[in-house]
Enzyme design. Structure first.
Site, PDB file in Angstrom:
ATOM      1  CE  LYS A  23      -2.920   2.579   3.288  1.00  0.00           C
ATOM      2  NZ  LYS A  23      -1.889   3.467   3.887  1.00  0.00           N
ATOM      3  CG  ASN A  24       2.549   2.608   3.606  1.00  0.00           C
ATOM      4  OD1 ASN A  24       1.470   3.187   3.578  1.00  0.00           O
ATOM      5  ND2 ASN A  24       3.011   2.031   4.702  1.00  0.00           N
ATOM      6  CB  CYS A 118      -5.565   6.705  10.232  1.00  0.00           C
ATOM      7  SG  CYS A 118      -6.203   5.317   9.277  1.00  0.00           S
ATOM      8  NE  ARG A 123      -2.184  11.501   9.461  1.00  0.00           N
ATOM      9  CZ  ARG A 123      -1.650  10.291   9.398  1.00  0.00           C
ATOM     10  NH1 ARG A 123      -0.404  10.170   8.963  1.00  0.00           N
ATOM     11  NH2 ARG A 123      -2.316   9.222   9.762  1.00  0.00           N
ATOM     12  CG  ASP A 306       1.680   1.814   9.577  1.00  0.00           C
ATOM     13  OD1 ASP A 306       1.271   2.672  10.371  1.00  0.00           O
ATOM     14  OD2 ASP A 306       1.829   2.041   8.356  1.00  0.00           O
ATOM     15  NE  ARG A 398      -7.734   5.171   4.627  1.00  0.00           N
ATOM     16  CZ  ARG A 398      -6.724   5.329   5.479  1.00  0.00           C
ATOM     17  NH1 ARG A 398      -6.844   4.952   6.728  1.00  0.00           N
ATOM     18  NH2 ARG A 398      -5.590   5.866   5.084  1.00  0.00           N
TER      19      ARG A 398
END
Length: 419
Positions: A23-24, A118, A123, A306, A398
């Site tokens: 995903k990342n 999220c 951030r 994560d 997601r």
């Protein structure tokens, strides 16, 4: 009418499960396609909500996006129509800010909403802005947007005051077509940063040192098209490993890079789990009790933040007291109350969670408060006695592709229902 994941606990997992693309990495590589003048064919793309959203944003900008199959996408960004990302879409996900570096690097201007996704802490994007400014851009914030413009981007020496995955990626994207050489010091080392650099290099970029603390980007005039395959998802692999270990099963987690899993594998071995590594899969087996361990999250190659919620869920049934310390995000324990609903005994002490193992968890209605917390609820539900209902599974969608299908195939009793 709401969707709910319903899990009947107490079933051990056995068999093979295959990890999807990272995903990342996908969320950095897809914006990176904006730097390419030609068609990019990207393979092993995970079919998840965040990827679909970033692809829709590229379509909005004017890129041609074609799905060859469920895991292969062809992107042609030769004729971009705007450098302003759609606010409603961009504000929903953190990775949308990679559009800043890509658009700025290609066109000298970009306008993107402040990051969403999220929420488990602030951030800040100050390091992103610092990097853009050192490359020669004017950067400001207005009405929830980040606006960056530059007549010419020129290479610079950039020291990151704090290791930041997002800033490292964004500076790479902005520097790829800048004049001269950019040196990024104290860079993040995560596998998906290496994957982004490999993708860009395969399209004609000149990036060296990705995966180390010093990255050198020598600007090139243009990038051409080509084909690239995204690496397996380190976090999905870790989630499956913890699921197998938590249920006391025997599972081969396939399509992995074992080296990426070292920090997790070492902790699982310490907790009494048997780990067998091969070239592209890891076998996870557990027969005895879960022994308590101490875990501290750190930037790669440390233990991933994560995987912290999933690790806490796994340790909830350990034989003793475990301590998990969160050093990356200041508010990532907000899901703990949901585990307590399932009979977990966990207390928060500053930046650490003290997990007093219980004999068993008990099924109950819980919420997926964010992506990885949602995965933690699934782990807890798999081992809990009775039925666990996970509300707000859209957060899980997601980042996990076909989760129910994959888990059902190895013995889980999990289904999505409408209530």
């Amino acid at each position: 009418m709401v969707e709910v994941l319903k899990i009947e606990g107490g079933h051990k997992l056995y068999g093979d499960i295959t990890v999807s693309g990272a995903k990342n990495a996908a969320l950095a590589i897809i914006p990176g396609a904006l730097l390419v003048e030609g068609a990019c064919r990207i393979e092993n793309v995970p079919s998840i909500r965040d990827v679909k959203l970033i692809l829709d944003m590229l379509r909005y900008l004017g890129a041609k996006v074609e799905l060859e199959d469920s895991s292969t996408v062809i992107i042609d960004a030769s004729e971009i129509k705007t450098c302003k990302a759609p606010y409603e879409m961009a504000s929903k996900m953190r990775a949308s800010y990679y559009l800043l570096g890509a658009l700025l690097g290609r066109f000298g201007e970009a306008e993107v909403a402040l990051p969403g996704g999220c929420y488990f802490g602030q951030r800040p994007i100050d390091l992103h802005e610092k990097g853009f400014r050192l490359l020669g851009a004017n950067v400001r914030q207005a009405k929830g947007q980040i606006i960056a413009k530059a007549k010419t981007l020129r290479g610079a020496s950039i020291f990151l005051d704090k290791i930041s995955v997002g800033a490292t990626i964004n500076i790479i994207l902005a520097a790829v077509r800048a004049e001269g050489t950019t040196i990024i010091e104290n860079a993040a080392k995560e596998p998906h940063i290496v994957d982004l650099a490999n993708f860009l290099n395969s399209m004609g970029a000149n990036i060296r040192g990705a995966g180390t603390e010093t990255i050198r980007v020598k600007g090139v005039e243009r990038l051409g098209g080509g084909t690239y395959t995204i690496i397996p998802d380190q976090i999905e692999a870790g989630t499956f490993m913890l699921m197998a270990a938590a249920t006391g099963g025997d599972v081969c987690v396939k399509n992995v890079i074992p080296k990426h899993m070292d920090s997790l594998s070492s902790k699982l071995i310490e907790s009494g789990v048997e780990i067998t590594e091969c070239d592209d899969f890891i076998r996870v087996r557990r027969n005895g009790a879960i022994r308590p361990v101490k875990v501290t999250t750190l930037p790669y190659p440390g233990f991933p933040t994560d995987l912290q919620p999933q690790m806490v869920a796994f340790l909830s049934c350990c034989d003793g007291t475990s301590i998990v310390t969160e050093n990356v995000w200041e508010n990532r324990f907000q899901y703990i109350g949901e585990l307590v609903r399932l009979n977990a005994n966990i207390t928060i002490e500053g930046s650490s969670a003290r997990i007093n193992g219980v004999k068993h968890l008990e099924g109950a209605p819980v919420r997926a408060t964010d992506l990885r917390a949602g995965a933690a609820m699934v782990i807890a539900g798999l081992v809990a006695q009775g039925i666990t209902e996970i509300h707000n599974p859209i957060n899980i969608d997601r980042g996990y592709e076909d989760l129910e299908k994959k888990l059902t195939a190895i013995g889980a009793k999990i289904e999505r229902v409408i209530q």
